[in-house]
Scaffold this motif. Structure first.
Motif, PDB file in Angstrom:
ATOM      1  N   ASN A   1       0.847  -1.217  -0.065  1.00 38.32           N
ATOM      2  CA  ASN A   1      -0.109   0.050   0.004  1.00 38.32           C
ATOM      3  C   ASN A   1       0.849   1.192   0.048  1.00 38.32           C
ATOM      4  OD1 ASN A   1      -2.549  -1.508   0.013  1.00 38.32           O
ATOM      5  ND2 ASN A   1      -2.260  -1.622   2.241  1.00 38.32           N
ATOM      6  N   GLY A   2       1.866   1.395  -0.760  1.00 37.24           N
ATOM      7  CA  GLY A   2       2.626   2.638  -0.961  1.00 37.24           C
ATOM      8  C   GLY A   2       3.914   2.640   0.097  1.00 37.24           C
ATOM      9  N   THR A   3       4.159   1.521   0.986  1.00 41.61           N
ATOM     10  CA  THR A   3       5.044   1.859   1.969  1.00 41.61           C
ATOM     11  C   THR A   3       6.377   1.225   1.401  1.00 41.61           C
ATOM     12  OG1 THR A   3       4.481  -0.369   3.029  1.00 41.61           O
ATOM     13  CG2 THR A   3       3.481   1.689   3.680  1.00 41.61           C
ATOM     14  N   LEU A   4       6.479   0.404   0.264  1.00 38.03           N
ATOM     15  CA  LEU A   4       7.315  -0.248  -0.300  1.00 38.03           C
ATOM     16  C   LEU A   4       7.629   0.061  -1.659  1.00 38.03           C
ATOM     17  CD1 LEU A   4       9.552  -2.072   0.988  1.00 38.03           C
ATOM     18  CD2 LEU A   4       8.116  -3.970   0.382  1.00 38.03           C
ATOM     19  N   THR A   5       8.741   0.331  -2.147  1.00 38.37           N
ATOM     20  CA  THR A   5       9.016   0.736  -3.754  1.00 38.37           C
ATOM     21  C   THR A   5       9.715  -0.804  -3.863  1.00 38.37           C
ATOM     22  OG1 THR A   5      11.466   1.471  -3.505  1.00 38.37           O
ATOM     23  CG2 THR A   5       9.324   3.112  -3.525  1.00 38.37           C
ATOM     24  N   MET A   6       9.687  -0.975  -5.429  1.00 39.15           N
ATOM     25  CA  MET A   6      10.538  -2.200  -5.920  1.00 39.15           C
ATOM     26  C   MET A   6      11.850  -2.113  -5.645  1.00 39.15           C
ATOM     27  SD  MET A   6      10.036  -4.962  -7.435  1.00 39.15           S
ATOM     28  CE  MET A   6       8.602  -5.011  -8.302  1.00 39.15           C
ATOM     29  N   ALA A   7      12.458  -1.101  -5.492  1.00 41.19           N
ATOM     30  CA  ALA A   7      14.096  -0.994  -5.240  1.00 41.19           C
ATOM     31  C   ALA A   7      14.141  -1.299  -3.752  1.00 41.19           C
ATOM     32  CB  ALA A   7      14.423   0.322  -5.335  1.00 41.19           C
ATOM     33  N   GLN A   8      13.190  -0.769  -2.815  1.00 42.27           N
ATOM     34  CA  GLN A   8      13.431  -1.273  -1.303  1.00 42.27           C
ATOM     35  C   GLN A   8      13.148  -2.723  -1.344  1.00 42.27           C
ATOM     36  OE1 GLN A   8      10.581   1.495  -0.158  1.00 42.27           O
ATOM     37  NE2 GLN A   8      11.843   3.189   0.654  1.00 42.27           N
ATOM     38  N   LEU A   9      12.163  -3.095  -1.687  1.00 40.41           N
ATOM     39  CA  LEU A   9      11.895  -4.705  -1.784  1.00 40.41           C
ATOM     40  C   LEU A   9      13.096  -5.575  -2.173  1.00 40.41           C
ATOM     41  CD1 LEU A   9       9.852  -7.058  -1.374  1.00 40.41           C
ATOM     42  CD2 LEU A   9       9.497  -6.734  -3.829  1.00 40.41           C
ATOM     43  N   MET A  10      13.478  -5.248  -3.182  1.00 40.08           N
ATOM     44  CA  MET A  10      14.935  -5.809  -3.649  1.00 40.08           C
ATOM     45  C   MET A  10      15.951  -5.731  -2.744  1.00 40.08           C
ATOM     46  SD  MET A  10      13.436  -7.473  -5.928  1.00 40.08           S
ATOM     47  CE  MET A  10      14.744  -8.505  -6.322  1.00 40.08           C
ATOM     48  N   ASP A  11      16.114  -4.610  -2.123  1.00 36.67           N
ATOM     49  CA  ASP A  11      17.216  -4.278  -1.147  1.00 36.67           C
ATOM     50  C   ASP A  11      16.925  -5.412  -0.167  1.00 36.67           C
ATOM     51  OD1 ASP A  11      18.332  -2.382  -2.591  1.00 36.67           O
ATOM     52  OD2 ASP A  11      17.712  -0.630  -1.535  1.00 36.67           O
ATOM     53  N   GLN A  12      15.815  -5.296   0.599  1.00 36.39           N
ATOM     54  CA  GLN A  12      15.382  -6.281   1.766  1.00 36.39           C
ATOM     55  C   GLN A  12      15.628  -7.790   1.361  1.00 36.39           C
ATOM     56  OE1 GLN A  12      11.361  -5.685   2.814  1.00 36.39           O
ATOM     57  NE2 GLN A  12      11.720  -3.381   3.630  1.00 36.39           N
ATOM     58  N   LYS A  13      15.099  -8.086   0.148  1.00 33.24           N
ATOM     59  CA  LYS A  13      15.331  -9.578  -0.276  1.00 33.24           C
ATOM     60  C   LYS A  13      16.965  -9.883  -0.228  1.00 33.24           C
ATOM     61  CE  LYS A  13      11.074 -10.741  -0.163  1.00 33.24           C
ATOM     62  NZ  LYS A  13      10.502 -11.778   0.727  1.00 33.24           N
ATOM     63  N   ALA A  14      17.685  -8.951  -1.106  1.00 32.55           N
ATOM     64  CA  ALA A  14      19.180  -9.084  -1.075  1.00 32.55           C
ATOM     65  C   ALA A  14      19.844  -9.505   0.128  1.00 32.55           C
ATOM     66  CB  ALA A  14      19.724  -8.108  -1.984  1.00 32.55           C
ATOM     67  N   ASP A  15      19.362  -8.445   1.092  1.00 34.71           N
ATOM     68  CA  ASP A  15      19.943  -8.475   2.543  1.00 34.71           C
ATOM     69  C   ASP A  15      19.540 -10.052   3.202  1.00 34.71           C
ATOM     70  OD1 ASP A  15      21.311  -6.120   2.068  1.00 34.71           O
ATOM     71  OD2 ASP A  15      19.763  -5.010   3.075  1.00 34.71           O
ATOM     72  N   GLU A  16      18.261 -10.128   3.054  1.00 29.82           N
ATOM     73  CA  GLU A  16      17.750 -11.425   3.789  1.00 29.82           C
ATOM     74  C   GLU A  16      18.394 -12.605   3.102  1.00 29.82           C
ATOM     75  OE1 GLU A  16      13.629 -13.997   3.183  1.00 29.82           O
ATOM     76  OE2 GLU A  16      13.328 -11.636   2.989  1.00 29.82           O
ATOM     77  N   TYR A  17      18.489 -12.865   1.963  1.00 26.77           N
ATOM     78  CA  TYR A  17      19.041 -14.278   1.157  1.00 26.77           C
ATOM     79  C   TYR A  17      20.325 -14.070   1.544  1.00 26.77           C
ATOM     80  CZ  TYR A  17      14.701 -14.312  -0.949  1.00 26.77           C
ATOM     81  OH  TYR A  17      13.116 -14.584  -1.219  1.00 26.77           O
ATOM     82  N   ALA A  18      21.205 -12.907   1.390  1.00 26.51           N
ATOM     83  CA  ALA A  18      22.812 -13.125   1.581  1.00 26.51           C
ATOM     84  C   ALA A  18      23.066 -13.352   2.920  1.00 26.51           C
ATOM     85  CB  ALA A  18      23.181 -11.732   1.215  1.00 26.51           C
ATOM     86  N   ALA A  19      22.132 -13.069   3.885  1.00 23.06           N
ATOM     87  CA  ALA A  19      22.390 -13.634   5.449  1.00 23.06           C
ATOM     88  C   ALA A  19      22.357 -14.897   5.471  1.00 23.06           C
ATOM     89  CB  ALA A  19      21.382 -12.821   6.111  1.00 23.06           C
ATOM     90  N   LYS A  20      21.715 -15.544   4.588  1.00 21.22           N
ATOM     91  CA  LYS A  20      21.541 -16.999   4.758  1.00 21.22           C
ATOM     92  C   LYS A  20      22.555 -17.636   3.961  1.00 21.22           C
ATOM     93  CE  LYS A  20      16.400 -16.645   5.514  1.00 21.22           C
ATOM     94  NZ  LYS A  20      15.151 -16.830   4.997  1.00 21.22           N
ATOM     95  N   ASP A  21      22.894 -17.238   2.933  1.00 20.11           N
ATOM     96  CA  ASP A  21      23.877 -17.625   2.139  1.00 20.11           C
ATOM     97  C   ASP A  21      25.115 -17.090   1.641  1.00 20.11           C
ATOM     98  OD1 ASP A  21      25.059 -19.128  -0.309  1.00 20.11           O
ATOM     99  OD2 ASP A  21      23.129 -18.836  -1.405  1.00 20.11           O
TER     100      ASP A  21
END
Length: 477
Positions: free
Chosen positions: A267-287
């Motif tokens: 609902n407008g609180t997240l841009t695509m760039a912000q989402l990809m930043d979050q996902k990159a950090d999340e997956y990198a922390a595990k891998d």
């Protein structure tokens, strides 16, 4: 309760200590620690099988420190804030991250969706497998050609009605070569895949039935219904659909759709760039492998940008610097044998023979080609043929014959009977850096690189944990 919490905290602390002990700091560069895992990843990748110039760990340490120092310089110069850098890095990183967003459930959902769409497209009439015999008839055929084709298809139809083998007859007379080889048989199809006339006749048949003579834009057909069926259950096609998803790279499309839905759901609180930043950090922390890969590309882009600006592109464009470097190091570019700096050319008449020489006599060597082109070959009539360069023995037969006085056969060019050369013989080495520009640029770049690294090593602090480094050298560590 407090005892339980303390016990849990102790366990967590022990885990953290174990992780630190298993991945200690191998060096510190400009105050930033470099873990053993990062150094090992880089070392192993650059010293894998197939690498010719393999380095020992001690040799690689210096190279790695230089690499890190250059990245520090790029960050200080804020190259990471350039939009071009941000765009390229994000594009690469997202290519690695997006597929990881796709779960097994997502793939199953897509497979089911593909199956359901296929069932809907097939419709209630299902799939049919038919065989046919085709006699081709051009739509612009004459009346005589039409009559002859009709007589022939009638005779084939009569033969079939009297018991002739459909498959054998199709092999002999059908003019659809693709199906004729298979006794006239076509693959399973759904409605919409045949021309209208063929489809209406085919779908009206039951298995084992044969149509009458059917005319379509392709000519005359006789159709036999071999089999009718509905699409098998989802489970029957499951594995094939999964292969289809991978072969068509639909995983990427699924990932994009999933990312879009997550952004919309915010609902407008997240841009695509912000989402990809979050996902990159999340997956990198595990891998750790992914973390190293992303960091490698990030730092590699910075390294390329700053190296290009301060060394590679700078050296290639610094004409004064190249000239000075060549003058200072001229001896290293000496030749073991003479070179001819000039041209071998071929003309149609004697007047052009001297005119070619006069044309370039007072010009710098690098301007010869353009002057000759505009003077002699500017229009559609090609008056001269020229090969310009710095020749050693064996490079050009005409030069070998006329300059180096070798007994060589010179192949004459058709329509250009007069051969000649023009230029000078350089016995000891090149006149200036342009004669060996490629070598000088490469050496000048190397010189600038050394100077730059020396400056970086003075500017930034770094230290190596020798104990950790020594453990890396131990076999089977």
């Amino acid at each position: 309760m407090k005892l339980k919490l303390l016990f849990a905290a102790a366990l967590m602390s022990g885990t953290a200590m174990a992780q630190t002990a298993s991945d200690p700091v191998v060096m510190t560069v400009n105050g930033e620690p470099v873990l053993r895992s990062e150094f090992e990843y880089s070392y192993n990748k650059n010293n894998s099988e197939g690498v010719i110039d393999k380095k020992t760990i001690d040799e690689y340490v210096d190279l790695f420190i230089n690499y890190k120092l250059k990245v520090c310089a790029a960050l200080d110069a804020r190259y990471d804030t350039l939009q071009s850098f941000k765009d390229e890095f994000a594009q690469y990183r997202d290519q690695q991250v997006r597929p990881l967003m796709v779960t097994a459930d997502d793939i199953e959902t897509e497979a089911r969706k593909i199956y359901d769409q296929t069932v809907a497209a097939i419709g209630p009439d299902g799939l049919v497998k038919t065989s046919h015999i085709l006699l081709r008839l051009d739509q612009q055929a004459s009346e005589e050609e039409q009559k002859a084709a009709k007589v022939r298809i009638d005779s084939i139809y009569d033969a079939l009605k009297q018991g002739a083998d459909f498959a054998e007859l199709a092999k002999q007379v059908s003019q659809d070569p693709g199906s004729a080889r298979n006794g006239g048989q076509l693959p399973f199809v759904q409605r919409g895949q045949f021309v209208k006339e063929f489809e209406e006749a085919a779908f009206a048949l039951q298995p084992g039935e044969m149509s009458g003579i059917v005319q379509s834009p392709f000519g005359y057909h006789i159709i036999r219904m071999d089999e009718r069926k509905q699409l098998e259950p989802f489970e029957f096609h499951h594995d094939a659909i999964l292969r289809f998803i991978e072969q068509r790279n639909l995983r990427e499309r699924i990932a994009e759709q999933k990312a879009d839905s997550l952004v919309k759901a915010s609902n407008g609180t997240l841009t695509m760039a912000q989402l990809m930043d979050q996902k990159a950090d999340e997956y990198a922390a595990k891998d750790p492998e992914l973390k190293n890969l992303i960091r490698e590309y990030h730092d590699g882009l910075l390294l390329y940008e700053i190296s290009n600006r301060l060394v590679w592109d700078k050296a290639a464009k610094d004409e004064a610097g190249l000239a000075q470097y060549f003058k200072k190091n001229k001896k290293k570019y000496g030749w073991d044998e003479p070179r001819f700096k000039g041209m071998a050319f071929h003309v149609k008449n004697q007047a052009d023979r001297q005119a070619v020489k006069d044309c370039v006599k007072k010009l710098p060597f690098d301007q010869w080609a353009e002057k000759l082109r505009t003077t002699f070959n500017a229009d559609s009539v090609i008056r001269i043929r020229v090969e310009k360069g710095i020749f050693k023995q064996g490079d050009n037969a005409l030069v070998d014959s006329m300059v180096f006085k070798k007994d060589t056969t010179v192949t004459k060019l058709k329509d250009y009977p007069i051969d000649d050369v023009y230029g000078k013989l350089l016995k000891k080495g090149p006149e200036d850096y342009t004669d060996v520009r490629g070598l000088v640029v490469a050496d000048y770049q190397e010189e600038l690189e050394k100077q730059w690294v020396a400056e970086l090593r003075k500017k930034y602090s770094f230290s190596v944990n020798k104990e950790v480094l020594d453990r890396l050298k131990e076999p089977n560590e």
